[in-house]
Write a protein that holds these residues in place. Structure first.
Motif: not given
Length: 900
Positions: A233-241
């Motif tokens: 939410v802070i950097y407006l991105q999705g982090l996919l492992w």
């Protein structure tokens, strides 16, 4: 474009490379101020089985400290290194470990030259030294958590995404709040069946009394599949492992890519960002200005500015905003962003308030003492009734270090290790440390930096750092250690610095005990030495000797606590002893007052005649009703010794609710005038008071009814110098006379009216689901003789007060769960309302607060799990001692006689 260390802002794959262990970094060249600024002293706190040790293992792996990820079930973790910990799969003693995040590599950005450089780049782009303490989660080891909290600058609270906010979590959260420790939350185990992020976030507001700032939202595959990543939410991105099974590979997706592949998830991230900015705007004026500067566009505010606003709100006291992050440590998801949050949001030692100190009878802060000018004179009373003497500025300047010993550990290879937190100055190798509690000076032969069970020798421990001093023979938990320029091993600091003490760690009274008997007289010395090491390691253990039977009794905070101590005594220390059945520590109290009784002692001691006398009387102290019970903080204050305003009397208070009042005529060592009576040459007023107090305390250790310790009793001792003191009076004689007089008075009171037996009553906070509520309440009130104080649903305002806090109710933030933003839980029941916690009516979490006799709570966890389908949890603390009914007293005494 500035690239963050943890991951790229651009949507490209980034691999976390596991590096070899690095014990030294480029920070070794920094000055102490800069080193403190790039240091984080944090603790991991949570309920048992929330995933603290599992998360810690991932932190060590991604930081490059370890090459493989340890497993709790396999017993291969770094921080759980005791045999008992690995056998049971739980943390028993807190373990300290140091690592760097981000890992130190050649690509790490250079250190900033000035503190203002931190405003230009994220803190997580610069390698920080993290001192991490993994704490226990079991209620029996609450003291282990409390002494770790005492030296922390920040904390990470880990929640089980399935169980939500549990009982012990609530308790340690409130205790951390009493120390004003900034905290962030990591919702763990979101990969498990039944995980509910939305419900857990609402419980955070209702039970932990703060506004959850959702910084990450879970990413479910296809919106309702497996947990695969988080939305930042802070950097407006999705982090996919993805890719590597160890979680070292992840890919960052921009909002444009997310809108193309998963519109609902992208929309939810935007909604979470809007809510986050609005929440921060209520508590941070700078965020309001940023919002206006960016044309009231919530999404246009840079992530670095969001981080700085979050940091400002987290450092506010009391803390109202609670940053919340998501992940699944066992699946290696979300730990790297959590490490970034630790560096970005939690404070350095320089940003924490100065610790409280006491100097003589005066209280102040350490910074005020060290910043005093030559014109500043700090009064330090040396003796009662004497004028205070000024503490001169040169004496303060010669104080080169001040530290707190917060933990003592017996290491099989290195001997006694004393863990210290340095609050000012620097402790160097070979320094002479003065213990202001014991008034003993010791030399620090070596200094260590601990890495769980491993260690590296260092030359100094600077301000803000946590280190270990091996080889100290006397230091205990809670002792204050100072370094004074020019101090020798046989001298004391000048002025009043020998009384300088940091705020001590309160030790709660034990309620369980067991007997220990050596197999033979030849083994007695080894058993006593082993017990002494155990007590030095763990001050919440208490040792006493039954004079009639000669048995040694070891008391602790719970049955598991004593079981662990027993196992360590037999297995680790190889002591050959018989351990008795774990019993409950009852008390007894008198029911009537007595008239003054004077005892005159005259006997041979060490070949010399000794004479002494004292007048004693006893009376019962009225018990408090349950409604008027004090908070933990008030009990701690009442447990300390206090002196009356009368200059010729002294009052001592004990943890058992006893008061010992000693009245004496005006006494002087040299003056024999009509106003003051002469003290015999062998005595001083402090020695007289100490001897009388020791004698009275010894008599209170064994009551007149069943030889249990006496509680809630007032002892009045009156010393008449003309008839009670003589040239043959010694401190030992006074102590023996006081003991005999008080013992006789207690027996007289028991003969007049039978003494009453008191049993420990616990304040239990029990969490169950709605369908099990009725059966648990019935079991508590009927089968166990308990008293239900309140029934609160998770949305009630008072739910958080029962966690054993001691915080004032008006200081708590009351949060309406309906106003808390949470992303939808894909597996939540369809009937869950927005104002609830995301569960169906039958699964709604309920909290029961009850007062129950301790005897009925032994083994209660297994019974609770049986009647709640394994979903019930509870935590309890001592709420006081209460009189038993005659029928119950007979049952307890008959059962004890069966094992006699």
């Amino acid at each position: 474009m500035l690239v963050r260390w943890a991951w790229c802002v651009r949507p490209v794959a980034r691999r976390y490379v596991t590096l070899p262990r690095r014990l030294l970094s480029s920070q070794a060249q920094l000055d102490p101020q800069q080193l403190s600024r790039t240091t984080r002293n944090i603790g991991i706190i949570a309920h048992i089985d929330a995933g603290k040790t599992t998360t810690t293992e991932r932190m060590l792996y991604y930081s490059g400290y370890t090459r493989r990820i340890g497993d709790v079930d396999e017993g291969s973790t770094v921080t759980d290194f005791l045999p008992a910990e690995r056998a049971r799969g739980i943390t028993i003693q807190s373990a300290a470990i140091t690592f760097h995040w981000p890992p130190t590599t050649q690509q790490t950005p250079s250190q900033p030259s000035t503190p203002t450089d931190f405003s230009l780049i994220p803190r997580s782009s610069i390698s920080h030294n993290i001192n991490l303490i993994d704490t226990p989660g079991h209620a029996d080891f609450t003291f282990e958590v409390l002494r770790s909290l005492r030296v922390l600058d920040g904390a990470v609270c880990i929640l089980d995404g399935v169980a939500g906010v549990e009982a012990q979590t609530e308790k340690v959260w409130t205790q951390a709040g009493l120390y004003h420790i900034p905290r962030i939350i990591f919702v763990n185990k979101l990969d498990r069946d039944g995980a509910a992020f939305s419900r857990t976030v609402k419980e955070i507001g209702a039970r932990l009394h703060g506004w959850p700032a959702v910084c990450q939202i879970p990413w479910w595959r296809g919106g309702n599949g497996d947990f695969v990543g988080v939305g930042d939410v802070i950097y407006l991105q999705g982090l996919l492992w993805q890719g590597a099974a160890d979680g070292s590979q992840l890919k960052a997706y921009s909002m444009q890519e997310l809108e193309a592949s998963d519109k609902n998830f992208a929309a939810e991230i935007k909604k979470a960002r809007v809510t986050l900015v609005e929440l921060l705007s209520e508590y941070d004026d700078a965020m309001v200005e940023l919002f206006l500067e960016h044309d009231e566009d919530h999404l246009a505010i840079p992530g670095t500015q969001i981080i700085q606003s979050l940091r400002r709100t987290v450092l506010q006291a009391p803390q109202s905003i609670i940053p919340v992050f998501a992940g699944a440590s066992f699946r290696n998801i979300g730990v790297q962003p959590l490490l970034d949050a630790i560096v970005d949001l939690l404070p350095s030692p320089l940003e924490r308030p100065s610790p409280e100190i006491s100097l003589g009878k005066q209280t102040s802060t350490l910074s005020q003492l060290l910043s005093s000018t030559p014109n500043t004179k700090l009064p330090v009373p040396i003796r009662k009734h004497q004028a205070p003497t000024p503490l001169k500025a040169p004496e303060i300047r010669n104080l080169t270090a001040c530290a707190l010993a917060f933990k003592v550990v017996n290491d099989a290879k290195r001997g006694i290790l004393v863990y210290v937190r340095v609050y000012s100055g620097s402790i160097d190798k070979g320094s002479i440390l003065y213990n202001t509690n014991l008034h003993i000076a010791e030399r620090a032969p070596r200094l260590l930096k601990m890495y769980a069970n491993d260690a590296v020798e260092v030359d100094s421990i600077t301000s803000g750092q946590i280190g270990v001093i091996p080889g100290l023979k006397h230091a205990r938990t809670g002792d204050t250690l100072i370094v004074y320029k020019g101090l020798s091993s046989k001298s004391a600091p000048p002025g009043g610095l020998d009384s300088l003490q940091l705020r001590p760690i309160h030790v709660p009274p034990p309620v369980f005990f067991t007997s220990i008997e050596p197999h033979s007289l030849s083994e007695q010395k080894h058993v006593q030495e082993s017990l002494a090491i155990l007590l030095r390691e763990d001050p919440s253990l208490h040792l006493s000797v039954d004079e009639e039977s000669g048995q040694t009794h070891l008391a602790g905070m719970g049955d598991l606590h004593l079981e662990i101590a027993r196992d360590r005594l037999l297995n680790d220390f190889k002591a050959k002893a018989r351990i008795g059945k774990i019993e409950i520590g009852y008390r007894e109290t008198i029911s009537t007052a007595t008239t003054p009784y004077t005892h005159h002692l005259e006997k041979m001691i060490a070949g010399k005649i000794a004479k002494a006398g004292i007048t004693a009387s006893v009376s019962p102290i009225e018990e408090e009703s349950p409604a008027d019970t004090k908070t933990n903080g008030e009990r701690e204050a009442a447990a300390t010794n206090a002196e009356d305003s009368d200059p010729f009397s002294t009052t001592y208070r004990t943890d058992s609710g006893n008061t010992i009042h000693i009245a004496h005529a005006p006494l002087s060592r040299h003056d024999s005038s009509a106003h003051k009576l002469h003290i015999p040459p062998a005595l001083t007023l402090p020695s007289i008071l100490s001897a009388l107090h020791a004698g009275a305390s010894a008599s209170l250790a064994r009551g007149p009814l069943n030889n249990f310790p006496v509680a809630n009793t007032h002892i009045q001792l009156t010393l008449t110098p003309s008839s009670h003191l003589s040239p043959e009076t010694t401190p030992a004689a006074l102590s023996m006379a006081a003991r005999a007089a008080v013992t006789t008075s207690l027996q007289t009171a028991n003969a007049g009216a039978k003494a009453a037996l008191l049993e420990p009553v616990m304040r239990a906070t029990i969490f169950v689901n709605e369908r099990s509520l009725g059966s648990v309440v019935q079991d508590l009130s009927s089968a166990r003789g308990g008293q239900v104080l309140s029934l609160d649903s998770s949305g009630d305002e008072g739910a958080g007060d029962a966690g054993g806090g001691g915080a004032a109710p008006d200081a708590l933030v009351h949060v309406d769960p309906a106003r808390i933003y949470t992303p939808p839980d894909p597996f939540a029941p369809s009937g869950a309302g927005a104002g609830g916690v995301g569960m169906g009516p039958a699964d709604t979490q309920r909290q029961i607060v009850a007062r129950v006799p301790l005897k009925e709570m032994v083994g209660y966890l297994n019974h609770l799990r049986a009647i709640t389908g394994g979903r019930g949890t509870f935590v309890m603390s001592v709420d006081g001692f209460e009189k038993m009914g005659s029928q119950r007293e007979r049952e307890v005494l008959d059962k004890m006689r069966e094992f006699a």
